[in-house]
Design an enzyme around this catalytic site. Structure first.
Site, PDB file in Angstrom:
ATOM      1  N   GLU A 277       0.829  -1.216   0.000  1.00  0.00           N
ATOM      2  CA  GLU A 277       0.000   0.000   0.000  1.00  0.00           C
ATOM      3  C   GLU A 277       0.858   1.260   0.000  1.00  0.00           C
ATOM      4  OE1 GLU A 277      -4.469  -0.550   1.879  1.00  0.00           O
ATOM      5  OE2 GLU A 277      -2.934   0.324   3.131  1.00  0.00           O
ATOM      6  N   HIS A 298       7.993 -26.758  -0.819  1.00  0.00           N
ATOM      7  CA  HIS A 298       7.296 -27.852  -1.492  1.00  0.00           C
ATOM      8  C   HIS A 298       6.172 -27.308  -2.366  1.00  0.00           C
ATOM      9  CE1 HIS A 298       9.357 -30.920   1.033  1.00  0.00           C
ATOM     10  NE2 HIS A 298       9.523 -29.828   1.791  1.00  0.00           N
ATOM     11  N   LYS A 413     -14.045   0.464  -4.090  1.00  0.00           N
ATOM     12  CA  LYS A 413     -15.138   0.883  -3.195  1.00  0.00           C
ATOM     13  C   LYS A 413     -16.220   1.602  -3.986  1.00  0.00           C
ATOM     14  CE  LYS A 413     -12.314   1.518   0.951  1.00  0.00           C
ATOM     15  NZ  LYS A 413     -11.758   2.519   1.841  1.00  0.00           N
TER      16      LYS A 413
HETATM   17  O1  PA5 Z   1      -3.468   1.417   5.690  1.00  0.00           O
HETATM   18  C1  PA5 Z   1      -4.615   1.840   5.652  1.00  0.00           C
HETATM   19  O2  PA5 Z   1      -4.877   3.012   5.930  1.00  0.00           O
HETATM   20  C2  PA5 Z   1      -5.788   0.935   5.308  1.00  0.00           C
HETATM   21  O3  PA5 Z   1      -5.390  -0.357   5.051  1.00  0.00           O
HETATM   22  C3  PA5 Z   1      -6.796   0.927   6.433  1.00  0.00           C
HETATM   23  O4  PA5 Z   1      -6.170   0.465   7.595  1.00  0.00           O
HETATM   24  C4  PA5 Z   1      -8.002   0.035   6.126  1.00  0.00           C
HETATM   25  O5  PA5 Z   1      -8.562   0.417   4.908  1.00  0.00           O
HETATM   26  C5  PA5 Z   1      -9.056   0.169   7.222  1.00  0.00           C
HETATM   27  O6  PA5 Z   1      -9.469   1.491   7.361  1.00  0.00           O
HETATM   28  P1  PA5 Z   1     -10.265   2.004   8.614  1.00  0.00           P
HETATM   29  O7  PA5 Z   1      -9.427   1.867   9.808  1.00  0.00           O
HETATM   30  O8  PA5 Z   1     -10.578   3.442   8.295  1.00  0.00           O
HETATM   31  O9  PA5 Z   1     -11.526   1.176   8.726  1.00  0.00           O
END
Ligand code: PA5
Length: 423
Positions: A277, A298, A413
């Protein structure tokens, strides 16, 4: 401290040639002038965290350990991966600890949700709903189901068995928590989801699992110094960051995160989120993937050895196992295994790692980065967090990308909301 060995990476450039760039980016990080500078609270969190809230986390965890059989962590992405990684790494996969920790809010799978609800229905339950935005659909969907279940099961008492970890002021979850009177913990504004395991997001579940969060914070704090020097000779996290860029320049687009401990598989998942990310944007980045050896020798081992040369490996070795086992002797020796009698099984694991390194590096021509952590303790987990946080921040900024946003996550989303009929 995590030790780094680049002797098996066969880098075609000299790491030290990047010293100037590293110093300049480090200055931007420290002075909070880098890309995404709103989200670098993790850099000094080990000094800055709210001591009163930290004490409240410990108090709350103690109560939960006394009054629940099951603790449900309801969150997705950064709002659960770090906690799960820490709990499994430190306690192991079959720890005889109460309460049992169960994860929800990380999937739309009806089968999974139904099975969890059935499993917990006759148990004493406490729920921790975790969402920074407070609007994440997977988490909100699961939480509505959990909330109704808790209210039916406990009536008025339900509100004392639900804890919300969310933004200090904004969002649907914050509003709901205030209205219902849930105990709440705050996710700091300047720490993004995938860096948030060191905040109440991770600390409450980790403390509920019986882990010493003071030790975790100590490891994190020490990491600030150990991975804080801009001098590449003194900073293994920055050397690792530079080595990744050099390997990418050589055409390696995949980084395979290798460990030899099944209880570290969620660490690998957490690392994949942190690296994927943070770095996978602007048409750039190294794809993070993971394996647990020798299990996956394996399966994916074949590809690593002889497949297309797209990947390099980053091994995270553990010096000292949580528990060692001595291999037993057998008089009859019908299985022919007596050559290992009296030997440590962890030693055999390390020999497997050594043999694999030779096979992949020397015969397979795959560059290998070696990282070694001393053990799988809470201290080492905290310390490892700082190592990877510093490394991913540096290596992504070297790519001229913002390590702290994730604009690409929004695309699915939008489509999903349209299909679900959300206004
Ligand atoms: O790294 C990030 O910001 C995302 O992976 C969030 O942690 C994830 O989308 C969850 O978001 P939230 O805590 O707003 O529900």
């Amino acid at each position: 401290m995590i030790q780094l060995d680049l002797n098996h990476a066969h880098l075609k450039e000299n790491v030290k040639d990047y010293q100037e760039q590293v110093v300049s980016i480090d200055k931007q990080l420290v002075s909070k002038t880098c890309l995404g500078n709103d989200f670098i609270g993790w850099m000094t969190w080990a000094n800055d965290y709210d001591r009163e809230e930290f004490a409240r986390i410990k108090e709350c965890a103690k109560k939960i350990r006394e009054n629940s059989e099951v603790f449900v962590v309801c969150g997705i992405g950064g709002s659960y991966l770090g906690a799960r990684a820490a709990i499994e790494m430190i306690n192991g996969l079959y720890a005889d600890k109460k309460p049992e920790i169960i994860y929800m809010g990380n999937t739309f799978s009806s089968s999974y949700i139904a099975q969890v609800m059935d499993y917990i229905k006759d148990k004493e339950v406490v729920v921790n709903v975790i969402s920074k935005s407070g609007t994440t659909t997977e988490t909100a969907l699961a939480f509505r189901i959990l909330k109704q279940f808790m209210e039916e099961k406990y009536g008025d008492e339900a509100k004392n068995r639900i804890i919300a970890t969310t933004d200090k002021a904004r969002g649907t979850l914050k509003t709901l928590a205030t209205k219902e009177g849930y105990e709440t913990f705050v996710i700091p504004d300047d720490i993004g989801g995938r860096f948030s395991v060191i905040t109440p997001v991770g600390l409450l579940p980790i403390a509920v699992a019986g882990i010493d969060i003071d030790e975790l914070m100590k490891g994190l704090h020490d990491g600030m110094g150990e991975y804080g020097d801009p001098d590449l000779d003194k900073n293994p996290a920055y050397r690792y960051a530079v080595a990744r860029r050099i390997l990418q320049n050589e055409g390696y687009d995949v980084e395979l995160f290798v460990n030899y401990e099944p209880q570290m598989q969620m660490v690998a998942e957490w690392w994949k989120q942190l690296f994927g990310e943070s770095e996978g944007k602007d048409g750039k980045g190294i794809l993070p993937d993971s394996v647990c050896f020798s299990t996956d020798l394996h399966s994916l081992g074949q590809f690593v050895q002889e497949g297309k040369k797209v990947l390099f490996e980053t091994n995270l070795y553990v010096d000292k196992p949580m528990i060692d086992v001595t291999f037993p002797n057998d008089e009859a020796n019908e299985d022919g295994m007596n050559y290992l009698a009296g030997k440590s099984v962890d030693w055999a694991n390390k020999m497997a790692a050594q043999g694999t390194l030779m096979a992949h590096e020397e015969t397979g021509g795959v560059p290998n980065i070696l990282l070694t952590m001393p053990d799988m303790s809470a201290y080492s987990f905290g310390n490892m967090c700082m190592f990877f946080f510093k490394a991913i921040a540096m290596t992504t900024l070297m790519n001229d990308s913002n390590p702290f946003n994730q604009p690409g996550v929004e695309v699915y989303k939008k489509n999903m909301f349209k299909l679900l009929g959300k206004e």
